[in-house]
Design a protein around this motif. Sequence first.
Motif, PDB file in Angstrom:
ATOM      1  N   GLN A   1      36.901  40.141  33.129  1.00  0.00           N
ATOM      2  CA  GLN A   1      35.945  39.806  34.188  1.00  0.00           C
ATOM      3  C   GLN A   1      36.651  39.202  35.401  1.00  0.00           C
ATOM      4  N   ALA A   2      37.625  38.341  35.133  1.00  0.00           N
ATOM      5  CA  ALA A   2      38.353  37.702  36.232  1.00  0.00           C
ATOM      6  C   ALA A   2      39.145  38.715  37.038  1.00  0.00           C
ATOM      7  N   THR A   3      39.837  39.616  36.346  1.00  0.00           N
ATOM      8  CA  THR A   3      40.645  40.596  37.074  1.00  0.00           C
ATOM      9  C   THR A   3      39.752  41.601  37.807  1.00  0.00           C
ATOM     10  N   ALA A   4      38.604  41.949  37.218  1.00  0.00           N
ATOM     11  CA  ALA A   4      37.682  42.855  37.904  1.00  0.00           C
ATOM     12  C   ALA A   4      37.184  42.247  39.214  1.00  0.00           C
ATOM     13  N   PHE A   5      37.080  40.930  39.256  1.00  0.00           N
ATOM     14  CA  PHE A   5      36.667  40.235  40.467  1.00  0.00           C
ATOM     15  C   PHE A   5      37.828  40.088  41.444  1.00  0.00           C
ATOM     16  N   LEU A   6      39.009  39.782  40.936  1.00  0.00           N
ATOM     17  CA  LEU A   6      40.143  39.451  41.801  1.00  0.00           C
ATOM     18  C   LEU A   6      40.871  40.666  42.376  1.00  0.00           C
ATOM     19  N   VAL A   7      41.146  41.663  41.525  1.00  0.00           N
ATOM     20  CA  VAL A   7      42.026  42.759  41.951  1.00  0.00           C
ATOM     21  C   VAL A   7      41.503  43.501  43.176  1.00  0.00           C
ATOM     22  N   PRO A   8      40.205  43.837  43.260  1.00  0.00           N
ATOM     23  CA  PRO A   8      39.733  44.503  44.478  1.00  0.00           C
ATOM     24  C   PRO A   8      39.922  43.669  45.740  1.00  0.00           C
ATOM     25  N   ARG A   9      40.078  42.359  45.576  1.00  0.00           N
ATOM     26  CA  ARG A   9      40.289  41.477  46.719  1.00  0.00           C
ATOM     27  C   ARG A   9      41.770  41.213  47.007  1.00  0.00           C
ATOM     28  N   GLY A  10      42.645  41.842  46.196  1.00  0.00           N
ATOM     29  CA  GLY A  10      44.078  41.715  46.437  1.00  0.00           C
ATOM     30  C   GLY A  10      44.749  40.574  45.704  1.00  0.00           C
ATOM     31  N   TYR A  11      44.143  40.102  44.600  1.00  0.00           N
ATOM     32  CA  TYR A  11      44.709  38.990  43.843  1.00  0.00           C
ATOM     33  C   TYR A  11      44.662  39.290  42.358  1.00  0.00           C
ATOM     34  N   THR A  12      45.393  38.491  41.579  1.00  0.00           N
ATOM     35  CA  THR A  12      45.248  38.505  40.140  1.00  0.00           C
ATOM     36  C   THR A  12      45.641  37.138  39.617  1.00  0.00           C
ATOM     37  N   LEU A  13      45.344  36.887  38.358  1.00  0.00           N
ATOM     38  CA  LEU A  13      45.755  35.625  37.732  1.00  0.00           C
ATOM     39  C   LEU A  13      47.266  35.556  37.677  1.00  0.00           C
ATOM     40  N   ALA A  14      47.822  34.372  37.893  1.00  0.00           N
ATOM     41  CA  ALA A  14      49.276  34.223  37.852  1.00  0.00           C
ATOM     42  C   ALA A  14      49.820  34.594  36.475  1.00  0.00           C
ATOM     43  N   VAL A  15      49.112  34.231  35.429  1.00  0.00           N
ATOM     44  CA  VAL A  15      49.437  34.690  34.080  1.00  0.00           C
ATOM     45  C   VAL A  15      48.222  35.442  33.570  1.00  0.00           C
ATOM     46  N   CYS A  16      48.346  36.763  33.529  1.00  0.00           N
ATOM     47  CA  CYS A  16      47.212  37.635  33.221  1.00  0.00           C
ATOM     48  C   CYS A  16      47.502  38.407  31.950  1.00  0.00           C
ATOM     49  N   LEU A  17      46.865  38.005  30.853  1.00  0.00           N
ATOM     50  CA  LEU A  17      47.095  38.684  29.584  1.00  0.00           C
ATOM     51  C   LEU A  17      46.563  40.108  29.599  1.00  0.00           C
ATOM     52  N   GLU A  18      47.148  40.965  28.761  1.00  0.00           N
ATOM     53  CA  GLU A  18      46.707  42.352  28.659  1.00  0.00           C
ATOM     54  C   GLU A  18      45.415  42.486  27.858  1.00  0.00           C
ATOM     55  N   VAL A  19      45.002  41.425  27.171  1.00  0.00           N
ATOM     56  CA  VAL A  19      43.801  41.473  26.336  1.00  0.00           C
ATOM     57  C   VAL A  19      42.590  41.114  27.192  1.00  0.00           C
TER      58      VAL A  19
END
Length: 331
Positions: free
Chosen positions: A13-31
Amino acid sequence: MTIRVEPMVSVGQATAFLVPRGYTLAVCLEVAEATLGGLAMGVGMTTYSHKVGLYQETIVAYEMVLADGMLVRVTRDNEYSDLYYTLPWSHGTLGFLVALELQIIKIKPHVKLEYIPVKGQKQYCDMIRDLSGALDKHRATPDYLEATVFSKEEAVIMVGKFVDVPYNEQYKVFQDIVLPMTHLEDQIDKCAELLDVYPILVYPCRLYDHGPHRGQLRPPRKDQKVPGTNYGMFNDLGVYGVPKLVREKKRFDAVHVMRELERFTADMGGYPFLYADTFMTRKEFEEMFDLTAYEQVRHKYNAERAFPHLYDKIKPEIDVVKVGKQYMDPL
């Protein structure tokens, strides 16, 4: 450069929100199903961790309800700093997490992955240490880094770097061509001459002679048939990637190259897959493909008034020659 999340928010959910805006979590698990709160109370580590550390290092603040019911904000430098450093790996035994503030990083649209096969235990161990910055804190490190060890002496190191779209789509090749395997060497030579794109995909496939029951492919020629059979052994030639001239930022005429490839395919008695752009004229298309039965069936089942002709369906919707000239010189 932070994001605030409440309980039950997952990595996905976090990456779905962040990636389209040009960001991601600094530590982003594959799960994707893992919850950010669960990781905070447990542990997280990813292929970006050589830059920032464990998941816990990217937590700016915890919002916790303590055993006495008090809601507190926990950071590394306030009065709850002792709690800050003991919450990771505590698995919910020190309080109730109600929110997290996490570091995020700016990203580019793509990650370019490089796979490096390495033989020898010392060689791959040394390479991992070097690429991670373990030997020199000033070393420029890749954005993502991991390795898969297949045996004691064999490993593949994967290096990922953020990149923008490197070339206009006008410059990428996506082609699958059906060609007689009797001329496999010629196929590879022609691809090297025109495109110089590797790796090239090759896999064999029988093309049958069904006698009067024809489709759009012509029966294999006599010299193409496997002796004693009613089929010829053809192969798919798959070429996907950026031509060498484009990689070197030199002049590349895509239309000329593809026309040459089409002429080669016709001379060999082959066929291009029709998902890709076709530069052939209607006459050339009808010489390559056998449309006799196709036209009969279109007429018999009244398809002529309802559906476009095969050639009209697959020909480019834009003037590829004009566009090719416009983008002929890479920026």
